[in-house]
Design an enzyme around this catalytic site. Sequence first.
Site, mmCIF file in Angstrom:
data_model
loop_
_atom_site.group_PDB
_atom_site.id
_atom_site.type_symbol
_atom_site.label_atom_id
_atom_site.label_comp_id
_atom_site.label_asym_id
_atom_site.label_seq_id
_atom_site.Cartn_x
_atom_site.Cartn_y
_atom_site.Cartn_z
ATOM 1 N N ILE A 113 0.843 -1.212 0.000
ATOM 2 C CA ILE A 113 0.000 0.000 0.000
ATOM 3 C C ILE A 113 0.873 1.256 0.000
ATOM 4 C CG2 ILE A 113 -1.702 1.318 1.339
ATOM 5 C CD1 ILE A 113 -2.827 -1.366 2.299
ATOM 6 N N ALA A 163 7.286 19.727 5.389
ATOM 7 C CA ALA A 163 7.531 21.008 6.045
ATOM 8 C C ALA A 163 6.884 20.952 7.423
ATOM 9 C CB ALA A 163 6.937 22.148 5.231
ATOM 10 N N LYS A 176 13.978 25.906 8.577
ATOM 11 C CA LYS A 176 12.815 26.661 8.110
ATOM 12 C C LYS A 176 12.526 27.777 9.110
ATOM 13 C CE LYS A 176 7.834 26.229 7.427
ATOM 14 N NZ LYS A 176 6.644 25.367 7.419
ATOM 15 N N PRO A 217 6.994 34.625 9.761
ATOM 16 C CA PRO A 217 8.122 34.040 10.508
ATOM 17 C C PRO A 217 7.636 33.336 11.771
ATOM 18 C CG PRO A 217 7.919 36.377 11.034
ATOM 19 C CD PRO A 217 6.766 36.040 10.100
ATOM 20 N N LEU A 262 -3.506 11.362 8.961
ATOM 21 C CA LEU A 262 -4.551 11.561 7.953
ATOM 22 C C LEU A 262 -5.814 10.787 8.295
ATOM 23 C CD1 LEU A 262 -2.172 11.380 4.867
ATOM 24 C CD2 LEU A 262 -3.108 13.439 5.951
HETATM 25 C C1 FAD Z 1 -0.717 17.228 -0.492
HETATM 26 C C2 FAD Z 1 -0.278 17.076 0.915
HETATM 27 C C3 FAD Z 1 0.782 17.829 1.401
HETATM 28 C C4 FAD Z 1 1.174 17.730 2.738
HETATM 29 N N1 FAD Z 1 2.168 18.519 3.220
HETATM 30 C C5 FAD Z 1 2.439 18.515 4.552
HETATM 31 C C6 FAD Z 1 3.430 19.342 5.113
HETATM 32 O O1 FAD Z 1 4.135 20.064 4.415
HETATM 33 N N2 FAD Z 1 3.615 19.312 6.451
HETATM 34 C C7 FAD Z 1 2.885 18.511 7.264
HETATM 35 O O2 FAD Z 1 3.043 18.562 8.490
HETATM 36 N N3 FAD Z 1 1.998 17.646 6.752
HETATM 37 C C8 FAD Z 1 1.752 17.632 5.436
HETATM 38 N N4 FAD Z 1 0.839 16.765 4.923
HETATM 39 C C9 FAD Z 1 0.259 15.750 5.791
HETATM 40 C C10 FAD Z 1 1.269 14.610 5.983
HETATM 41 O O3 FAD Z 1 1.612 14.066 4.735
HETATM 42 C C11 FAD Z 1 0.679 13.528 6.876
HETATM 43 O O4 FAD Z 1 0.153 14.085 8.039
HETATM 44 C C12 FAD Z 1 1.754 12.550 7.287
HETATM 45 O O5 FAD Z 1 2.465 12.087 6.189
HETATM 46 C C13 FAD Z 1 1.150 11.381 8.011
HETATM 47 O O6 FAD Z 1 0.511 10.509 7.137
HETATM 48 P P1 FAD Z 1 -0.071 9.184 7.758
HETATM 49 O O7 FAD Z 1 1.030 8.455 8.449
HETATM 50 O O8 FAD Z 1 -1.264 9.527 8.538
HETATM 51 O O9 FAD Z 1 -0.582 8.358 6.493
HETATM 52 P P2 FAD Z 1 0.191 7.591 5.319
HETATM 53 O O10 FAD Z 1 1.512 8.155 5.031
HETATM 54 O O11 FAD Z 1 -0.793 7.470 4.202
HETATM 55 O O12 FAD Z 1 0.450 6.122 5.921
HETATM 56 C C14 FAD Z 1 -0.572 5.148 5.984
HETATM 57 C C15 FAD Z 1 0.046 3.836 6.444
HETATM 58 O O13 FAD Z 1 -0.995 2.887 6.656
HETATM 59 C C16 FAD Z 1 -0.634 1.664 6.051
HETATM 60 N N5 FAD Z 1 -1.869 0.942 5.708
HETATM 61 C C17 FAD Z 1 -2.999 1.440 5.144
HETATM 62 N N6 FAD Z 1 -3.899 0.453 4.951
HETATM 63 C C18 FAD Z 1 -3.322 -0.679 5.419
HETATM 64 C C19 FAD Z 1 -3.735 -2.048 5.484
HETATM 65 N N7 FAD Z 1 -4.911 -2.457 5.000
HETATM 66 N N8 FAD Z 1 -2.882 -2.949 6.010
HETATM 67 C C20 FAD Z 1 -1.667 -2.569 6.486
HETATM 68 N N9 FAD Z 1 -1.222 -1.305 6.444
HETATM 69 C C21 FAD Z 1 -2.035 -0.372 5.913
HETATM 70 C C22 FAD Z 1 0.175 2.094 4.834
HETATM 71 O O14 FAD Z 1 0.962 1.035 4.358
HETATM 72 C C23 FAD Z 1 0.997 3.219 5.435
HETATM 73 O O15 FAD Z 1 2.119 2.672 6.096
HETATM 74 C C24 FAD Z 1 0.479 16.825 3.586
HETATM 75 C C25 FAD Z 1 -0.550 16.022 3.075
HETATM 76 C C26 FAD Z 1 -0.936 16.143 1.759
HETATM 77 C C27 FAD Z 1 -2.053 15.300 1.254
#
Ligand code: FAD
Length: 515
Positions: free
Chosen positions: A50, A58, A86, A104, A341
């Site tokens: 996945i 950032a 930053k 800032p 997320l």
């Molecule tokens: C366009 C965009 C820009 C961003 N820019 C920033 C930024 O500049 N600064 C900031 O603070 N935040 C930013 N964010 C938010 C940031 O990317 C997320 O908060 C951070 O990466 C955390 O993501 P996550 O771990 O919640 O999810 P993800 O990175 O999506 O991880 C999900 C995990 O769940 C696992 N998983 C899912 N389903 C299953 C399953 N069925 N079985 C086993 N494993 C599974 C996947 O393998 C993965 O390891 C941004 C988000 C977006 C969309």
Amino acid sequence: MQQGAKDPKSPIKVINIVGGGTAGWMAAATLARHFRGHDLSIRLVESEQIGTIGVGEATVPSILNLNRYLGIRERDFIAATGATFKLGIEFSDWYTAGESFFHPFADFGAPLGGIPFYPCWLKQYKLGNAAPLSEYSLATALAKGGRFAQPDPDTQNPLALYNYAYHFDASRYAALLRRIAESHGVRRIEGKIVEVRLDSSNGDIRSLHLQSGEILHGDLYIDCSGFRGLLIEQALATGYEDWRHWLPVDTAVAVQSERAGPAPPYTRATATAAGWRWRIPLQHRNGNGHVFSSAHMTTEQASTELLKNLEGSALGEQRVIRFAAGMRKKFWNRNCVALGLASGFIEPLESTSISLIQTGVEKILKFLPDLIPEQKNIDEANRLNRQEYERVRDFIILHYKLNGRDDTQFWRDMRDMAVPDTLQQKMDAFTEDGRLLSFEQESFQEASWLAIYDGFQFRPRNYLAEVDKLDNKQVIRAMENMRHAIATAATHAPPHHTFLRQAFLQPQEACAETE
Ligand SMILES: Cc1cc2nc3c(=O)[nH]c(=O)nc-3n(C[C@H](O)[C@H](O)[C@H](O)COP(=O)(O)OP(=O)(O)OC[C@H]3O[C@@H](n4cnc5c(N)ncnc54)[C@H](O)[C@@H]3O)c2cc1C
């Protein structure tokens, strides 16, 4: 009692974290560090099949606290994650095309005669005796010159007080956190979860079923599965509060590119016809993206605009990411806490997601004393989490509401929209006499609100009457001295890339004296 069901009064013994993105590994490392010595087993399941979201590079200054708590030395962090410093965010073309301003991580000026700087500045600015507010900020002057120096923690000079954060490679950061988590005993399980079973007696999550046939039981489940919300939504149907009527930006195209020239010590957010582009400079590459409203722009248009403005050649394929601004109705529901997320997303304009993960984990630690969950604690954690999200939401909406652009329907609609009451109340107080209202659970302090208000040239009608007690000539002289001191200090700081190379990227021995 059924297998997997827990006596509500006994401490949690097994925590299952689902997801190995930034959220999953931040939670794993922090919980393992906090609860070391307890009779607790922490497992993290992630699926390479996945993958992770692959953006989120950032940050805001609170990341330094997390690194400190986990014992990560700044030097090691910077080397391991390709990080840069930053000082804040440059907003280009937001107020009107061709103009930019800087937010800032720092205050403006220093108090005069016991009165905060802003009202003193405002009076002189109205009289034509003051320079733009940004000229009273050392962090802004450093950023403009592409320079960086760490604030001296012992300084008595209030002008030299500023914070900083980092830009970093998110996958490398997750790998670093994983090493820490595993060193504290966290067990990583590679595999895809294909089913989440609930306990028929109470509706709690009972077990996770992996494609491999493995079954995991646990007492507490942390959902870090990303936008899909595998546990919090797909299994527990918690519900999502949608904020797209205020924040219609709902799609991103993202691509990495080669660095062209030295890395500046700030993020850039440039407004476009129906959204904005980010540029995040790392040591070895740039992270770039274009977030936009799909009701106002096609993905093809957004992608063309992104590629046209890259500073170096694109590295790899572009990715398209769709999202809906909003939050889960409860971030802690039954025996499941959602982080990252999975718990909600407010667009990345002020880089707030990672810090919201951090405060989410802090709430688990605070509201799960002795590892025994209690409903009143869970309710309070949910209340605070909601407030925190709403405060960030209001701050982000402000950036759109105050725009002065007239070139597209998107920007006109954003300016005309009715904002949440909590935001309207703040704007009204500020317009009157510059009062900066602050509510419970604010992520952004007064100086940040000021930076945005002033950047959009949104200024109060009156200044505080107290300011009239000060002698005008003395105030003008003091302000001029501040401006001069800031300009001089900024030119003495080294260029950002030189600072990075000298202080952090040279071999250990050569750096000893800079520590
Ligand atoms: C366009 C965009 C820009 C961003 N820019 C920033 C930024 O500049 N600064 C900031 O603070 N935040 C930013 N964010 C938010 C940031 O990317 C997320 O908060 C951070 O990466 C955390 O993501 P996550 O771990 O919640 O999810 P993800 O990175 O999506 O991880 C999900 C995990 O769940 C696992 N998983 C899912 N389903 C299953 C399953 N069925 N079985 C086993 N494993 C599974 C996947 O393998 C993965 O390891 C941004 C988000 C977006 C969309």
